[in-house]
Design a protein around this motif. Structure first.
Motif, mmCIF file in Angstrom:
data_model
loop_
_atom_site.group_PDB
_atom_site.id
_atom_site.type_symbol
_atom_site.label_atom_id
_atom_site.label_comp_id
_atom_site.label_asym_id
_atom_site.label_seq_id
_atom_site.Cartn_x
_atom_site.Cartn_y
_atom_site.Cartn_z
ATOM 1 N N GLY B 14 30.638 -59.209 -8.202
ATOM 2 C CA GLY B 14 30.337 -60.348 -7.335
ATOM 3 C C GLY B 14 29.072 -60.118 -6.532
ATOM 4 O O GLY B 14 28.443 -59.072 -6.627
ATOM 5 N N LEU B 15 28.710 -61.100 -5.737
ATOM 6 C CA LEU B 15 27.420 -61.065 -5.051
ATOM 7 C C LEU B 15 27.503 -60.606 -3.598
ATOM 8 O O LEU B 15 26.490 -60.434 -2.948
ATOM 9 C CB LEU B 15 26.765 -62.454 -5.102
ATOM 10 N N ASP B 16 28.705 -60.418 -3.063
ATOM 11 C CA ASP B 16 28.754 -60.072 -1.641
ATOM 12 C C ASP B 16 28.298 -58.635 -1.422
ATOM 13 O O ASP B 16 28.449 -57.787 -2.289
ATOM 14 C CB ASP B 16 30.152 -60.301 -1.048
ATOM 15 N N GLY B 17 27.739 -58.397 -0.258
ATOM 16 C CA GLY B 17 27.149 -57.089 0.009
ATOM 17 C C GLY B 17 27.978 -56.223 0.931
ATOM 18 O O GLY B 17 27.499 -55.223 1.446
ATOM 19 N N LYS B 23 32.620 -47.840 0.074
ATOM 20 C CA LYS B 23 32.034 -46.534 0.371
ATOM 21 C C LYS B 23 33.023 -45.614 1.071
ATOM 22 O O LYS B 23 33.041 -44.403 0.817
ATOM 23 C CB LYS B 23 30.752 -46.698 1.181
ATOM 24 N N ILE B 37 32.199 -42.299 -9.544
ATOM 25 C CA ILE B 37 30.949 -42.885 -9.997
ATOM 26 C C ILE B 37 30.773 -44.175 -9.206
ATOM 27 O O ILE B 37 31.628 -45.056 -9.230
ATOM 28 C CB ILE B 37 30.956 -43.159 -11.515
ATOM 29 N N TYR B 38 29.681 -44.259 -8.465
ATOM 30 C CA TYR B 38 29.436 -45.428 -7.633
ATOM 31 C C TYR B 38 28.207 -46.150 -8.152
ATOM 32 O O TYR B 38 27.166 -45.541 -8.342
ATOM 33 C CB TYR B 38 29.249 -45.010 -6.172
ATOM 34 N N THR B 39 28.354 -47.449 -8.427
ATOM 35 C CA THR B 39 27.265 -48.146 -9.105
ATOM 36 C C THR B 39 26.568 -49.191 -8.268
ATOM 37 O O THR B 39 25.655 -49.832 -8.740
ATOM 38 C CB THR B 39 27.791 -48.848 -10.373
ATOM 39 N N GLY B 40 27.024 -49.366 -7.023
ATOM 40 C CA GLY B 40 26.286 -50.278 -6.163
ATOM 41 C C GLY B 40 26.715 -51.729 -6.280
ATOM 42 O O GLY B 40 27.695 -52.065 -6.940
ATOM 43 N N LEU B 41 25.928 -52.593 -5.639
ATOM 44 C CA LEU B 41 26.284 -53.995 -5.481
ATOM 45 C C LEU B 41 25.998 -54.824 -6.738
ATOM 46 O O LEU B 41 25.296 -54.398 -7.637
ATOM 47 C CB LEU B 41 25.470 -54.601 -4.331
ATOM 48 N N ARG B 42 26.568 -56.031 -6.731
ATOM 49 C CA ARG B 42 26.246 -57.077 -7.710
ATOM 50 C C ARG B 42 26.470 -56.653 -9.152
ATOM 51 O O ARG B 42 25.604 -56.840 -10.013
ATOM 52 C CB ARG B 42 24.793 -57.537 -7.542
ATOM 53 N N GLN B 43 27.595 -56.060 -9.455
ATOM 54 C CA GLN B 43 27.881 -55.629 -10.812
ATOM 55 C C GLN B 43 28.597 -56.724 -11.597
ATOM 56 O O GLN B 43 29.559 -57.312 -11.107
ATOM 57 C CB GLN B 43 28.766 -54.383 -10.779
ATOM 58 N N THR B 44 28.129 -56.976 -12.796
ATOM 59 C CA THR B 44 28.810 -57.957 -13.648
ATOM 60 C C THR B 44 29.989 -57.269 -14.336
ATOM 61 O O THR B 44 29.995 -56.040 -14.467
ATOM 62 C CB THR B 44 27.861 -58.490 -14.733
#
Lengths: 559, 134, 316
Positions: B14-17, B23, B37-44
């Protein structure tokens, strides 16, 4: 002599108390904890008394309301003149639905609109973009082009309302749309009143709706400062936000330290561009969080005013008092809302709202009790608004200015927060300013450490959250939660396609090309964006053009 | 010398930050001895599934606050099935209403943690559900 | 189908599972690695190292994207430190490589150091083989930092890029001391910053002290975040690759690697054998004696080794 005698008497009496009755009680009944701390883990003494304020200088540290350093408030009469603006952040679905809601609010006496945009709009995607699926109209209204903005403000006279827009990375585009509508309504841009959030630094730190890398983002912001100082003199060009920094887990001290450090970065950037400080600084506004710890929060707001005034005067040599006044909007702390026993949240919000009012906020949004579960229902939103009204009309706290001033505890805490925040600001200066400190991950790491500590404290029951780690009870799941109509995405996409067929495509492409040229140059970008929106280039098209010139920001991991 | 470590993908679809929760959980899992494994924001959903497979994780933890879960989660579960990777345990957290929780569990999301969940509960859940050969 | 066959056909899931086995249970994994050995040796392995903050993930991401345009298949091994206390780790390098994650010809694997020095270089080498056998043509290994342990790991590569950035202050002094020698190409990243020219001069000065018979490493300026210098960097990698092949240097490097691999594997096998045979009780026994000053550690180990030797000879 009398002064010295009084002091000696006080010292003697305090000593007697400490060694006498206090000691006796402590021996029989030890205190609940060894150390007491605030909501932000700042140590709290057993008692505050005149000894804590021995070097206290009323004029230097507080002064009268409306006077430098504005600790007691930015206006001489504060809420005795006019109450704070009760500004509830709202927006959902498509422009038509939101417009109905705004018209209803305005009919009921609200003068300020606060617009929430959906996430695709905030990140510069049109509703038909693949990343937008499932997000259209969810957390706010979907805006793809000027056409949606026209619908959103249909029958709303823009010279009569003040509009606050929570928009950051594409702020310039939404502002341009607003100006274009005003033009259509026959209203000069100089009469427009309102705020855009436009605070990109905190997006990198905490909120995450960034598009471009820091350097071009700062350019967009200073272009807006410059443009508005000439064309929209009544517009608040930025709302420098600590709210999200706090939500991400920062302490009270970190919240104001990092927010003011960002403020310094914006002022620096504008000054570097050659703007005169007193032309744009009076239009800077701030946005803070109101958390649970009542005294600490009130102290935080007062400390923020004092620090900013000193920074503007001493560091930037501002001359206009308006440049030194920290005006701010407050929202109660979303992160304190619990999914467990959600009705308890009404009480939390009341305490937080009280803190904001006692801290002298200019406007306030109160959260709804069900926001840890879903978007707020209509009923919950009403309770939240009523909470503000009860504080305003029943509690009596608005009848005198800065009523908590002079409290030994409050003034000591204000001082402590000021010092703590200044220590951080100095550290950030040493790192080369807040953009550098963000790049190095310093600010993010500090916040994450606080967030982790807070969570651990709750899990180890060093900190009690009612209904979560103590006083739990069996409960029925909450009913009547708000659902966003899933049809909106389809409807919005259809509208977008229809609009694209109607517009003058050649003109759109020409303006987009010109925008590209401006983006590559050093010219102010606002006029080009305005030309693009006027011929119905979409938000996504404009942002894509800018993406291709500026690139996209990628976060880095700082855990 | 056997040295098995539980691997978890913490992802934000999703798009929320709002990544505070993600974290904090990532850190708690690390402190419990897992590899995160952390991949950060905005993942499809596509990115998440592909990453989970490449990284051969035991668990996918999804965090979402934007309200798009009913759109994104079913898509993700469908992709996992297509890639024959339904042995990967999927858990989720965030602002997810009760009635949606029922639906999401039906499509195979093993557990959903709402705000206020103790990280120890998440750790216990993972340890109970992941069978690692020791 | 056999696991090794699936891997050879490029099955990501199978390869990923075997990598996990390599990390968790090397003895078992060897069985499959044996089957893959004959399909290895095709890939070019590029090590990327440099101090924290020098932009290793970004440069890896950019290089990978550039190479994808040429159509080559890629794998990336991203190494992050594990906590020495809990064994846990946060592996976050993929965050910079988001766009690559759905490209089916790119395989990224994050690896925690898991606190075992020799073990890490051994398993990294095994992971390289798996990716190689999968048909990946270029394999990147990205390390944590620039310590001694990283050097051991990065030596698994054919070509090593050493990333530096301006404004490190005296850090370059520290780096000089150990790792400057391993760089085949020097990459000055973030080269829009102040101090770039000075850094280049420093590197050149240091390189001038090198053996004159050797080819001096190239110094390439990049700005990873803006995709500047990436093409030049890749051209240099290819140029160097050809040069090393021609001079027979690549063959020599590969030979040395095999020697080291045998050494590592052998050491590990014997180590395990030794401790199995001696047993924790015997070691504890010696510890007690040393504490009581009955014996010194040197003699204690000598004694245990003698016992072990005799047993081996008898057994053989």
């Amino acid at each position: 002599m009398a002064e010295q005698d009084r002091r000696r008497r006080m010292e003697e009496t305090k000593k007697q108390w400490e060694e006498g009755s206090l000691k006796k009680v402590l021996n029989r009944f030890p205190e609940r904890n060894k150390v007491f701390v605030t909501g932000s883990n700042t140590e709290v003494n057993r008692l505050y008394d005149p000894f804590d304020l021995i070097d206290f200088d009323y004029i230097d540290e507080l002064n009268f309301p409306g006077e430098y350093p504005y600790t007691r408030g930015v206006q001489p009469t504060m809420y005795r003149g006019r109450l704070w603006t009760m500004r509830q952040y709202a927006g959902f679905g498509d422009a038509e639905e939101s417009n109905k809601r705004y018209q209803y609010l305005l009919k009921n006496g609200q003068t300020g609109l606060s617009i929430a945009f959906d996430l695709p709009t905030q990140i510069g995607y049109d509703s038909d973009h693949s990343m937008s699926h499932g997000e259209v109209g969810k957390v706010g209204v979907a805006i793809d082009s000027l056409e949606d903005m026209e619908t959103l403000f249909n029958n709303i006279p823009l010279d009569k309302v003040s509009t606050s827009m929570t928009i950051n990375a594409p702020a310039a585009v939404l502002l341009a749309m607003y100006i274009a509508i005003a033009e259509k309504q026959g209203i000069s841009s100089s009469e427009l009143n309102g705020t855009i959030q436009n605070d990109i630094l905190k997006e990198y730190i905490a909120r995450g709706t960034y598009i471009f890398p820091p350097v071009p983002s700062m350019r967009l912001i200073t272009d807006i400062f410059d443009y508005c100082s000439k064309e929209l003199p009544k517009w608040n060009t930025i709302s420098i936000s600590g709210y999200h920094i706090r939500e991400a887990g920062a302490t009270a001290i970190q919240e104001i330290a990092f927010t003011l450090a960002n403020g310094i970065a914006y002022v620096d950037a504008a000054a570097k561009k050659g703007l005169d400080i007193d032309t744009f600084a009076p239009r800077l506004s701030f946005f803070f969080n109101a958390h649970n710890d009542l005294f600490e929060e009130v102290a935080k707001f007062r400390a923020a005013r004092r620090i900013w005034a000193k920074i503007m005067k001493e560091r930037f040599d501002a001359k206009d008092p308006k440049s030194m006044m920290l005006r701010f909007h407050t929202q109660t702390a979303g992160c304190t809302l619990t999914a467990q026993q959600p009705d308890n949240n009404v009480v939390r919000v009341a305490i937080q709202a009280l803190a904001a009012v006692l801290g002298g906020t200019q406007s306030l949004h109160t959260n709804s009790r069900d926001e840890a579960l879903s978007l707020p229902s209509q009923k919950s939103v009403r309770i939240a608004l009523r909470t503000q009204q009860i504080i305003a009309y029943e509690s009596g706290v608005a009848e005198t200015i800065d009523p908590m001033a002079g409290s030994y505890y409050l003034e000591s805490m204000t001082k402590k927060i000021e010092q703590g925040a200044m220590d951080y600001i100095n550290k950030i200066d040493q790192l080369g300013g807040s953009p550098k400190a963000i790049e190095k991950g310093f600010i993010q790491r500090e916040i994450q450490n606080s967030a982790y500590q807070y969570q651990k404290d709750i899990e180890e029951k060093k900190r009690i959250v009612v209904g979560v780690n103590q006083f739990q009870s069996e409960e029925e799941p909450m009913k009547d939660l708000l659902k966003v109509n899933p049809e909106i995405e389809k409807r919005q996409t259809e509208k977008l396609n229809k609009m694209k067929k109607k517009r003058n495509e050649a003109k759109v492409q020409k303006e987009l090309k010109l925008l590209r040229k401006t983006a590559l140059s050093k010219q102010n970008i606002m006029p080009s964006i305005l030309n693009c929106v006027k011929c119905y280039a979409t938000l996504g098209e404009i942002c894509d053009e800018l993406r291709s010139v500026f690139g996209e920001y990628r976060e880095s991991l700082k855990i | 010398m056997k040295n098995s470590i539980i691997r978890v993908l913490v992802a934000k679809p999703g798009l929320d930050g709002h990544d505070r929760g993600a974290k904090v959980v990532a850190r708690a899992l690390r402190d419990a001895g897992m590899e995160v494994i952390y991949t950060g924001l905005r993942q499809t959903p596509e990115q998440i599934v592909e990453t989970a497979i490449q990284e051969d994780v035991n668990v996918i933890g999804l965090s979402i606050l934007s309200g798009a879960h009913m759109h994104l989660f079913p898509k993700l579960m469908k992709l996992l099935k297509e890639r024959e990777a339904i042995d990967i345990i999927v858990m989720a957290g965030g602002i997810i209403p009760g009635e949606d929780i029922v639906e999401l569990k039906k499509i195979g999301i093993k557990e959903i943690f709402t705000p206020g969940t103790d990280t120890n509960r998440i750790i216990e859940f993972i340890k109970e559900n992941v069978k690692v050969v020791r | 189908m056999k696991l090794s066959d699936r891997i050879r056909q490029g099955d990501t899931r199978a390869a990923a599972k075997l990598i996990t086995m390599v990390e968790n249970d090397f003895q078992q994994a060897q069985k499959y690695l044996k089957e893959l050995q004959e399909y290895c040796g095709q890939a070019t392995v590029i090590g990327i190292t440099g101090p924290p903050g020098s932009g290793k993930s970004t440069i890896t991401d950019r290089l990978a994207k550039h190479i994808r345009k040429i159509g080559k298949k890629i794998a990336i091994i991203a190494i992050d430190p594990s906590s020495p206390f809990t064994g846990g780790a946060i592996l976050g390098d993929r965050i910079r490589m988001q766009d690559l994650s759905t490209d089916k010809d790119v395989f990224i694997r994050s690896i925690g150091t898991r606190g075992q020095l020799g073990g890490l270089s051994r398993s990294t080498q095994a992971v390289v083989k798996i990716m190689d056998a999968m048909g990946k043509e270029i394999i990147f290994i990205e390390t944590v930092g620039v310590g001694q342990s990283e050097i051991e790991v990065i030596k698994v590569s054919d070509i090593i890029l050493l990333l530096l950035m301006p404004g490190m202050g005296d850090d370059i002094q520290i780096i000089k001391a150990g790792i400057m020698e391993i760089g085949d190409i020097f990459v000055v990243n973030k080269s829009d910053r102040e101090g770039t020219d000075r850094l280049i001069v420093e590197i050149e000065m240091m390189l001038s002290l090198n053996d004159v018979r050797k080819r001096n490493p190239a110094i390439i300026k990049t700005i990873g975040t803006e995709n500047i210098g990436i093409e030049e960097l890749w051209q240099e990698v290819e140029r160097l690759n050809v040069y090393l092949q021609d001079k027979g240097e690549m063959q020599l490097r590969r030979k040395n690697r095999i020697r080291k691999e045998i050494h590592d594997l052998f050491l590990e096998n014997w180590q395990e054998l030794f401790f199995q045979f001696i047993g924790e009780d015997n070691i504890e026994n010696e510890v007690q004696k040393i504490l009581k000053q009955d014996i010194d550690p040197y003699s204690a180990v000598q004694k245990l080794t003698e016992v072990f030797k005799k047993q081996i000879i008898k057994g053989g």
